[in-house]
Each structure stands twice: as C-alpha cells, then as structure tokens.
Design a protein around this motif. Structure first.
Motif, PDB file in Angstrom:
ATOM      1  N   CYS A  66       0.852  -1.186   0.000  1.00 19.90           N
ATOM      2  CA  CYS A  66       0.000   0.000   0.000  1.00 19.90           C
ATOM      3  C   CYS A  66       0.885   1.231   0.000  1.00 19.90           C
ATOM      4  O   CYS A  66       1.988   1.217   0.570  1.00 19.90           O
ATOM      5  CB  CYS A  66      -0.912  -0.003   1.238  1.00 19.90           C
ATOM      6  SG  CYS A  66      -2.028   1.426   1.353  1.00 19.90           S
ATOM      7  N   SER A 153      -7.367   2.960   8.416  1.00 22.18           N
ATOM      8  CA  SER A 153      -7.969   2.070   9.409  1.00 22.18           C
ATOM      9  C   SER A 153      -7.777   2.607  10.821  1.00 22.18           C
ATOM     10  O   SER A 153      -8.665   2.502  11.670  1.00 22.18           O
ATOM     11  CB  SER A 153      -7.390   0.659   9.293  1.00 22.18           C
ATOM     12  OG  SER A 153      -5.986   0.658   9.460  1.00 22.18           O
ATOM     13  N   TRP A 183     -11.792   2.137   6.303  1.00 22.21           N
ATOM     14  CA  TRP A 183     -10.756   1.256   6.891  1.00 22.21           C
ATOM     15  C   TRP A 183     -10.379   0.121   5.954  1.00 22.21           C
ATOM     16  O   TRP A 183      -9.587  -0.753   6.299  1.00 22.21           O
ATOM     17  CB  TRP A 183     -11.219   0.726   8.243  1.00 22.21           C
ATOM     18  CG  TRP A 183     -12.479  -0.097   8.258  1.00 22.21           C
ATOM     19  CD1 TRP A 183     -13.767   0.371   8.207  1.00 22.21           C
ATOM     20  CD2 TRP A 183     -12.578  -1.515   8.362  1.00 22.21           C
ATOM     21  NE1 TRP A 183     -14.656  -0.692   8.253  1.00 22.21           N
ATOM     22  CE2 TRP A 183     -13.952  -1.851   8.363  1.00 22.21           C
ATOM     23  CE3 TRP A 183     -11.637  -2.537   8.473  1.00 22.21           C
ATOM     24  CZ2 TRP A 183     -14.409  -3.162   8.448  1.00 22.21           C
ATOM     25  CZ3 TRP A 183     -12.088  -3.855   8.556  1.00 22.21           C
ATOM     26  CH2 TRP A 183     -13.460  -4.157   8.546  1.00 22.21           C
ATOM     27  N   CYS A 184     -10.901   0.150   4.733  1.00 24.12           N
ATOM     28  CA  CYS A 184     -10.538  -0.808   3.674  1.00 24.12           C
ATOM     29  C   CYS A 184     -10.828  -2.258   4.035  1.00 24.12           C
ATOM     30  O   CYS A 184      -9.917  -3.095   4.075  1.00 24.12           O
ATOM     31  CB  CYS A 184      -9.073  -0.665   3.283  1.00 24.12           C
ATOM     32  SG  CYS A 184      -8.768   0.707   2.186  1.00 24.12           S
ATOM     33  N   PRO A 185     -12.089  -2.603   4.299  1.00 22.96           N
ATOM     34  CA  PRO A 185     -12.408  -4.015   4.491  1.00 22.96           C
ATOM     35  C   PRO A 185     -12.241  -4.776   3.177  1.00 22.96           C
ATOM     36  O   PRO A 185     -12.278  -4.160   2.106  1.00 22.96           O
ATOM     37  CB  PRO A 185     -13.877  -3.972   4.925  1.00 22.96           C
ATOM     38  CG  PRO A 185     -14.423  -2.699   4.352  1.00 22.96           C
ATOM     39  CD  PRO A 185     -13.262  -1.728   4.359  1.00 22.96           C
ATOM     40  N   GLY A 187     -10.881  -6.937   6.528  1.00 21.93           N
ATOM     41  CA  GLY A 187      -9.695  -6.896   7.370  1.00 21.93           C
ATOM     42  C   GLY A 187      -9.979  -7.534   8.704  1.00 21.93           C
ATOM     43  O   GLY A 187     -10.771  -8.475   8.797  1.00 21.93           O
ATOM     44  N   GLN A 246     -14.338  -3.242   0.430  1.00 23.61           N
ATOM     45  CA  GLN A 246     -14.335  -1.836   0.012  1.00 23.61           C
ATOM     46  C   GLN A 246     -15.693  -1.156   0.183  1.00 23.61           C
ATOM     47  O   GLN A 246     -15.938  -0.103  -0.400  1.00 23.61           O
ATOM     48  CB  GLN A 246     -13.871  -1.703  -1.444  1.00 23.61           C
ATOM     49  CG  GLN A 246     -12.516  -2.317  -1.725  1.00 23.61           C
ATOM     50  CD  GLN A 246     -11.388  -1.585  -1.016  1.00 23.61           C
ATOM     51  OE1 GLN A 246     -11.177  -0.400  -1.226  1.00 23.61           O
ATOM     52  NE2 GLN A 246     -10.649  -2.296  -0.167  1.00 23.61           N
ATOM     53  N   ASN A 276      -8.171  -3.297  11.348  1.00 22.26           N
ATOM     54  CA  ASN A 276      -6.977  -3.370  10.507  1.00 22.26           C
ATOM     55  C   ASN A 276      -7.436  -3.619   9.084  1.00 22.26           C
ATOM     56  O   ASN A 276      -8.369  -4.388   8.846  1.00 22.26           O
ATOM     57  CB  ASN A 276      -6.040  -4.478  10.972  1.00 22.26           C
ATOM     58  CG  ASN A 276      -4.580  -4.088  10.829  1.00 22.26           C
ATOM     59  OD1 ASN A 276      -4.263  -3.000  10.381  1.00 22.26           O
ATOM     60  ND2 ASN A 276      -3.685  -4.981  11.213  1.00 22.26           N
ATOM     61  N   CYS A 277      -6.767  -2.992   8.143  1.00 23.40           N
ATOM     62  CA  CYS A 277      -7.246  -2.973   6.768  1.00 23.40           C
ATOM     63  C   CYS A 277      -6.740  -4.175   5.962  1.00 23.40           C
ATOM     64  O   CYS A 277      -6.097  -5.067   6.489  1.00 23.40           O
ATOM     65  CB  CYS A 277      -6.789  -1.681   6.096  1.00 23.40           C
ATOM     66  SG  CYS A 277      -4.982  -1.539   5.981  1.00 23.40           S
ATOM     67  N   THR A 280      -2.952  -5.508   6.043  1.00 26.01           N
ATOM     68  CA  THR A 280      -2.496  -5.996   7.345  1.00 26.01           C
ATOM     69  C   THR A 280      -1.028  -6.410   7.258  1.00 26.01           C
ATOM     70  O   THR A 280      -0.660  -7.243   6.426  1.00 26.01           O
ATOM     71  CB  THR A 280      -3.366  -7.189   7.781  1.00 26.01           C
ATOM     72  OG1 THR A 280      -4.672  -6.702   8.101  1.00 26.01           O
ATOM     73  CG2 THR A 280      -2.787  -7.885   8.990  1.00 26.01           C
ATOM     74  N   THR A 393      -8.535   7.988   1.690  1.00 25.90           N
ATOM     75  CA  THR A 393      -9.937   8.098   2.076  1.00 25.90           C
ATOM     76  C   THR A 393     -10.530   9.421   1.605  1.00 25.90           C
ATOM     77  O   THR A 393     -10.045  10.501   1.955  1.00 25.90           O
ATOM     78  CB  THR A 393     -10.081   7.981   3.595  1.00 25.90           C
ATOM     79  OG1 THR A 393      -9.439   6.770   4.027  1.00 25.90           O
ATOM     80  CG2 THR A 393     -11.542   7.947   4.002  1.00 25.90           C
TER      81      THR A 393
END
Length: 498
Positions: A66, A153, A183-185, A187, A246, A276-277, A280, A393
């Motif tokens: 990332c 996240s 938080w970018c699921p 995760g 997402q 945590n996204c 991780t 974000t």
C-alpha cells in the motif's frame, strides 16, 4: 553469556519493516483467498481479487503493498533476565531502525509522520518516531512484534466505557456499521475489553497481531469460553451487515475478530475497537544474544496465481474527453478503465487550492472537465514511473468538494470509501461523478500509470499535485451524476438478517 545489543535490535526491526512492506502474513492471504472463493457479490469479488493480485505482485517485486506504508508500531517484551547491552533509551534505538527502513534506497517507504500535531504538522521525513509499547516479562529473551498501521484504518478506531450490563457485541456491531469503508475491508477487528482506557486500547492494538483463521476450528468444536463465543458472535453479525470488500456490498467484511481482556473496575466496562485494513502487516521475532533476527521469504504457494481483476466487461472512459453526456451514462457499481490525464491532489493540496480561491488567485492547474485522484504515492525506484499509488480516504476531501466543483469545473474524483451527504449533494448538483480505486492494491494501480510529473505545490512532498497519464486504470463508479451511491446500494442489497 552473549548480550543483546542495540545493533541486534536495530538490524532486526529495520529488516522486519522492509519485509512487511511487501509480504502479507501468509495466514492473512489464505483467509483472503478463502473469502474470494466464497464471495458472491461481483464488485466485492473483483475488489478482493485485485487485493490478492496486488499482494502477489508486491511479494515478487518487493515493493509496498500500500502507498500508506503506515505508522510504525513496535511491541517489545523484555525478559527481566535478558542480557542487554543497551545504553540509550529504547525509543531512540527503535527510531534509528525506522529511519533506516523507511529511507532504504532499494525500497523507500513513504514517510507519513508529522511533528507538532497542533501546529504546522511538518513531515519528519523519515517516518520516525515509532509508537512503542514495552512490557517487562519473565525470561531471558526479548520478544518483538513490528507492525505498520495505515491511517485509514487507524482513523476508524473507537472507544467506549459501557455499563457492566451492556452488550459488547451490540456496541461493536453498531460501531462497525457506522465506520463506512474508509478502513478498507475486508480486514481484522482488534478488541480490548477491561483494564483502563489506555490498557483497553493497547490490548486492541496488540490483538491485531495474532494469527488469523482459528474461528473455523472454534466453530467446529464449539467455543470453550466467553471470549471465543463473543468472537464468533461479532464475526457473524458484522459480516451479516453486508458491507463487504471496500464497502461495495458482499459476504465478507471481516476475516477474523481478535479479543484481549483484563480485569477492570467493578463500575466500568471499557471497550476498544481498532480495525486493521486489507494491508495488514506485522511480524514477530525473538532476540537471545546470538545476533539479529533473519526472515525467510514466505512460500509463494500461499498466494493464488489464478486470481486477477475481472475487467472484461469494463467500460473504457477517456479522461481527456469528458462530457455531460458521457458522465450521465455511468451507473453505481459499474467497472471502468480510465485512460488519459489524471491529476493528483489530497488534503494539503485541496486546502491550498481553496486558500488561493479565497485570495482570488488562479490555480496552478486547470481542472475544468478534468479528473483528480486522491493519492500520495511512494517514491519510484529502478526505472518506475511512480511508486505504489493507491487511493486515500475521500471523506477527508468532503469539506472542499462543493467549492472545488463549483469554481474549477472538476468533473471526476477518484478515491476510496464512501462520500458524506454534503459531498454527494455537491456531486449531484454539479453533474460530477466519484469513482473508487481499490484500497490495498497500490502496486497494481501504479502499473496503469504511464507518466507522472509534479506540476504544483512541490513543497508538499507526497501531497504535491502531479499530472499523470494513465492507461486502463481499473475503478468502480461509486457516486453517479444523480447522487446514487454504491456504498448505500451495495450493503443494503447484501445485508442479512435484521
């Protein structure tokens, strides 16, 4: 007896930070691959596929998973009998390791830490200092866990002091339902219960470093204590929310739920939640005086090779030929492949643009009928056009959106996660659209960028405005010109139960 030196710790932490920048934990990848196989929502499945494809690319290319290479969190358990040869404060030692890791020429990592949070918020330039947690434990060794936590996240962390009779599961589920997708699921959820305010948060953060994947075995044999039962309940209820990868709507929002607990005051029930996204990143090692830790590359057999982004039915959008007619045809959830000119700009750039508009000054770039990408990329290496360049974000730009759309003629915005009500209304009124790229697929996205040059605000570093030339950059329509949002439509469709 061999002593544990400062050099042992610095070398180990620095190498661990580089390692986790491009290697996901294999247990996390196996859980993601399993989620990919089960997913029924086309949008969520494509998003998970991009995350998995990106992860494999990063493992092979040794480049960051990332663009947000994170705040460094270091957990150090020092054995009370450990033979230490340290003469400086542990914070100084660890920060030396952070500087070495983040400024490594072969794989520079993005510096995101700013000093003086109440003032100018100037970037430290080396991502130091680390967030350090230290415990004195039994034994003669030093156990260290290193993690890199992304801001998206981290910003969704929550804390509450519940009444002792309140339902912890209800509070967690209601809280996650209100977090959005920033938080970018999919995760992890780390939950700390009991202790005090600070103890609860520390436990939640540490819980995120535990291995993924034991809930299947717990479900099969049945929970053996209240904590295991609570983990299963929260896992099921959160996934039943239908938020999905997402925030697009789908079956998997969390891959695992981890809980740590500690005795607390009879009148209190402190509960902390830290997500945590999909990026991780963590690694554990032990020092015993024999030298620095060494880390073997993971077995790439854990990374599925047959998972790719499905873009056969994608619509191609020419960013150099935007028109009301073209934009009005786009629909929420539609997959697009972007080609043409794309400007970058995130928080600091937006703030400066608005200041210039306030002063009646012309902007350094003409955004009329153009597109902007909310991104702060990693520096390029080895002939790259740009380093990993995933989205940030978008809600942080919401307060600028109406002004920028109204006074510049901007028509397309690209970021991650949902937009707030005011931003969606502005998008509708100005006939614009908001698109999302997959958070956690930064290296994959960067491969669609053919040219990149800074054009304004160079003093802002990674927040400068760049002009990009992109080719077939995969995105999803999140908000169309009518104000319809996939982050409302998708989860509503996939929500299960009450």
């Amino acid at each position: 007896m061999a002593r544990i030196t400062e050099a042992h710790l610095i070398d180990s932490v620095a190498d661990a930070l580089q390692y986790i920048s491009y290697y996901h934990p294999p247990d996390f990848i196996r859980a993601m691959a399993d989620a990919y196989g089960r997913e029924e929502s086309p949008g969520a499945k494509q998003a998970i596929g991009q995350i998995l494809a990106n992860s494999r690319m990063c493992a092979l290319g040794r480049r960051p998973i990332c663009q947000d290479t994170g705040t460094v969190n270091v957990f150090v358990d020092v054995g009370v009998e450990a033979p230490l040869a340290w003469t400086r404060p542990l914070q100084e030692i660890v920060d030396d390791a952070v500087r070495r890791a983040y400024m490594l020429d072969e794989n520079p990592l993005r510096a995101s830490i700013v000093r003086d949070p109440l003032g100018a918020r100037t970037n430290t330039g080396d991502n130091a200092p680390a967030m350090l947690q230290v415990a004195m434990v039994a034994g003669d060794r030093v156990d260290v866990t290193v993690s890199a936590k992304g801001g998206g996240s981290e910003n969704k962390s929550a804390f509450a002091v519940l009444n002792p009779s309140d339902s912890i599961a209800d509070w967690v589920v209601e809280t996650v339902a209100g977090l959005g997708a920033g938080w970018c699921p999919p995760g992890m959820l780390g939950i700390g219960i009991g202790g005090s305010v600070d103890k609860s948060m520390a436990m939640a953060k540490a819980a995120l470093n535990e291995p993924v994947g034991d809930l299947t075995q717990i479900r099969a044999r049945g929970p053996q204590d209240r904590a295991e039962a609570l983990r299963l309940e929260i896992f099921d209820r959160v996934n039943d929310l239908g938020i999905g990868a997402q925030g697009l709507g789908g079956l998997t929002t969390v891959l695992d739920v981890k809980i740590r607990h500690f005795p607390t005051h009879a009148a209190s029930l402190p509960v902390s939640l830290i997500p945590n996204c999909a990026a991780t990143r963590h690694l554990h090692f032990t020092l015993d005086g024999s030298g620095a830790a060494s880390f073997a590359p993971p077995d790439l057999a854990d990374w599925p090779e047959d998972v790719l982004s499905r873009t056969e039915d994608a619509t191609r959008l020419d960013l150099d030929a935007l028109s009301p007619e073209v934009l009005n045809e786009l629909e929420p959830g539609q997959t697009l492949l972007l080609s043409g000119t794309l400007y970058t700009g995130r928080d600091a750039a937006h703030k400066r643009m608005v200041e210039q508009l306030d002063n009646g000054e012309p902007l350094p770039v003409d955004l009329g009928n153009r597109a902007i990408y909310y991104v702060g990329p990693v520096d390029p290496v080895r002939g790259e056009v740009i380093g990993p360049a995933g989205p940030t974000t978008a809600t942080r730009m919401d307060k600028f959106t109406d002004r920028i759309l109204a006074e510049t003629g901007l028509k397309v915005m690209v970021g991650k996660a949902e937009r707030g009500a005011a931003a969606i209304d502005a998008i509708r009124r100005h006939g614009a659209v908001y698109l999302i790229a997959v958070g956690g697929a930064a290296y994959l996205v960067s491969k669609a960028i053919r040219e990149a040059r800074p054009v304004a605000y160079r003093d802002l570093g990674m927040e400068a405005i760049y002009e990009l030339q992109v080719e077939n950059m995969p995105v999803t329509v999140a908000v169309d010109t009518h104000g319809r949002s996939i982050h409302e439509i998708g989860p509503r469709k996939w929500r299960r139960g009450g």
